[in-house]
Design an enzyme around this catalytic site. Structure first.
Site, PDB file in Angstrom:
ATOM      1  N   ASP A  38       0.849  -1.082   0.002  1.00 55.19           N
ATOM      2  CA  ASP A  38       0.002  -0.058   0.013  1.00 55.19           C
ATOM      3  C   ASP A  38       0.949   1.265   0.168  1.00 55.19           C
ATOM      4  OD1 ASP A  38      -3.371   0.208   0.767  1.00 55.19           O
ATOM      5  OD2 ASP A  38      -2.199   2.071   0.870  1.00 55.19           O
ATOM      6  N   ASN A  92      -5.819  -5.108  -6.458  1.00 57.70           N
ATOM      7  CA  ASN A  92      -6.936  -4.341  -5.477  1.00 57.70           C
ATOM      8  C   ASN A  92      -6.902  -2.968  -5.454  1.00 57.70           C
ATOM      9  OD1 ASN A  92      -9.137  -4.743  -3.390  1.00 57.70           O
ATOM     10  ND2 ASN A  92      -7.338  -3.491  -2.368  1.00 57.70           N
ATOM     11  N   TYR A 160     -13.378   7.409 -14.159  1.00 53.74           N
ATOM     12  CA  TYR A 160     -13.257   6.394 -13.327  1.00 53.74           C
ATOM     13  C   TYR A 160     -14.054   4.937 -13.914  1.00 53.74           C
ATOM     14  CZ  TYR A 160     -14.943   3.153  -9.591  1.00 53.74           C
ATOM     15  OH  TYR A 160     -15.114   1.859  -8.882  1.00 53.74           O
ATOM     16  N   LYS A 164     -12.072   1.571 -14.928  1.00 46.78           N
ATOM     17  CA  LYS A 164     -12.409   0.081 -14.686  1.00 46.78           C
ATOM     18  C   LYS A 164     -12.773  -0.577 -15.825  1.00 46.78           C
ATOM     19  CE  LYS A 164     -11.752   0.309 -10.140  1.00 46.78           C
ATOM     20  NZ  LYS A 164     -11.063  -0.386  -9.421  1.00 46.78           N
ATOM     21  N   ILE A 193     -19.715  -0.986  -1.818  1.00 53.88           N
ATOM     22  CA  ILE A 193     -19.128  -1.614  -0.962  1.00 53.88           C
ATOM     23  C   ILE A 193     -18.696  -0.439   0.188  1.00 53.88           C
ATOM     24  CG2 ILE A 193     -17.393  -3.143   0.081  1.00 53.88           C
ATOM     25  CD1 ILE A 193     -19.435  -4.557  -2.017  1.00 53.88           C
ATOM     26  N   THR A 195     -16.289   1.067   2.144  1.00 52.94           N
ATOM     27  CA  THR A 195     -15.147   1.297   2.505  1.00 52.94           C
ATOM     28  C   THR A 195     -14.837   2.785   2.691  1.00 52.94           C
ATOM     29  OG1 THR A 195     -14.576   1.867   0.073  1.00 52.94           O
ATOM     30  CG2 THR A 195     -14.730  -0.636   0.717  1.00 52.94           C
TER      31      THR A 195
END
Length: 256
Positions: A38, A92, A160, A164, A193, A195
């Site tokens: 990360d 990820n 975005y 993707k 989701i 997050t």
């Protein structure tokens, strides 16, 4: 008792929080050794310290900016030095939609490149540097985290969505290219989701209610709801799954 990822070594990007942290914890629980990466090393190290107390020295935390090829070279080298091989790659890490994400005409060239470099080129660089190591051991599993946006699109978030979509298409091509090496390449397409990147949406009750109204299961997903499908694709249980798109959205896409 046999675990689903016994004797496997995984490299997970964006492992400090959200879906990546859930994937990291689940992979370790299921017997994997993990190269956890990360850009937020402080948060990553805290997470890894907790896992080390419970499971021992099975996680290598490293700083990795997925946009930088030199970071990938170093992460792969350090991972091999410690764990000797890489069986699994989970691409990820990414940047998501925020409350100030620009739409088509308001986006700058810099906005476009940031999304594409992080969410698409980051996947390419990971595969470029991990695939040669998978070939050496006779196979592997690669999971690219795309988005439901790559199928449906999202208004006001064109760069975005494009990034993707690029990841989703790249996964398909790579699956055809790499199958002959027993390297499987699949994508997971999460819907909404909960997050840290979703905080701006979840704090706005009216917006949150409108999102939930479009989900047949009646709630947003948790990071673990993505981690378990990723675990399946990473495991030998999915040994004949290649080029697949696994949508994890509570049924949102069924309603169109």
């Amino acid at each position: 008792m046999s675990k689903r990822l016994n004797d496997k070594v995984a490299l997970i990007t964006g492992a400090a929080s959200g879906q990546g942290a859930a994937e990291l914890a689940l992979f370790v629980k299921e017997g994997a050794k993990v190269i956890a990466t990360d850009v937020n090393t402080k948060l990553l190290n805290q997470h890894v310290a907790d896992l080390t107390k419970e499971y021992g020295d099975v996680v290598l935390p490293l700083k990795l900016d997925v946009k930088k090829e030199e970071d990938w070279v170093e992460a792969v080298a350090q991972g091999l030095k410690k764990f000797k091989k890489i069986d699994i790659l989970v691409n990820n890490a990414g940047i998501g939609i925020t409350d100030n994400t620009s739409g088509l005409t308001d986006s700058t060239v810099e906005d476009w490149h940031l999304f594409m470099d992080t969410n698409a080129m980051g996947h390419f660089l990971g595969m470029k540097h991990v695939v040669p190591e998978m070939k050496k051991i006779g196979g592997g599993s690669i999971i690219n985290i795309s988005s439901l946006a790559s199928v449906q699109g999202i208004a006001g978030a064109s760069p975005y969505t494009a990034s993707k979509g690029a990841s989703r298409a790249f996964t398909k091509g790579a699956a055809r290219d790499l199958g002959k090496y027993n390297i499987r390449v699949n994508s997971v397409l999460p819907g909404w989701i909960v997050t840290p990147m979703m905080q701006a949406f979840t704090l706005n009750k009216a917006l949150l209610d409108s999102l939930i109204a479009g989900i047949p299961l009646g709630h947003l997903g948790d990071p673990e709801d993505v981690a378990y499908p990723v675990l399946f694709l990473a495991s030998d249980e999915a040994k004949y799954v290649n080029g697949a798109e696994l949508i994890v959205d509570g049924g949102q896409s069924v309603r169109g």
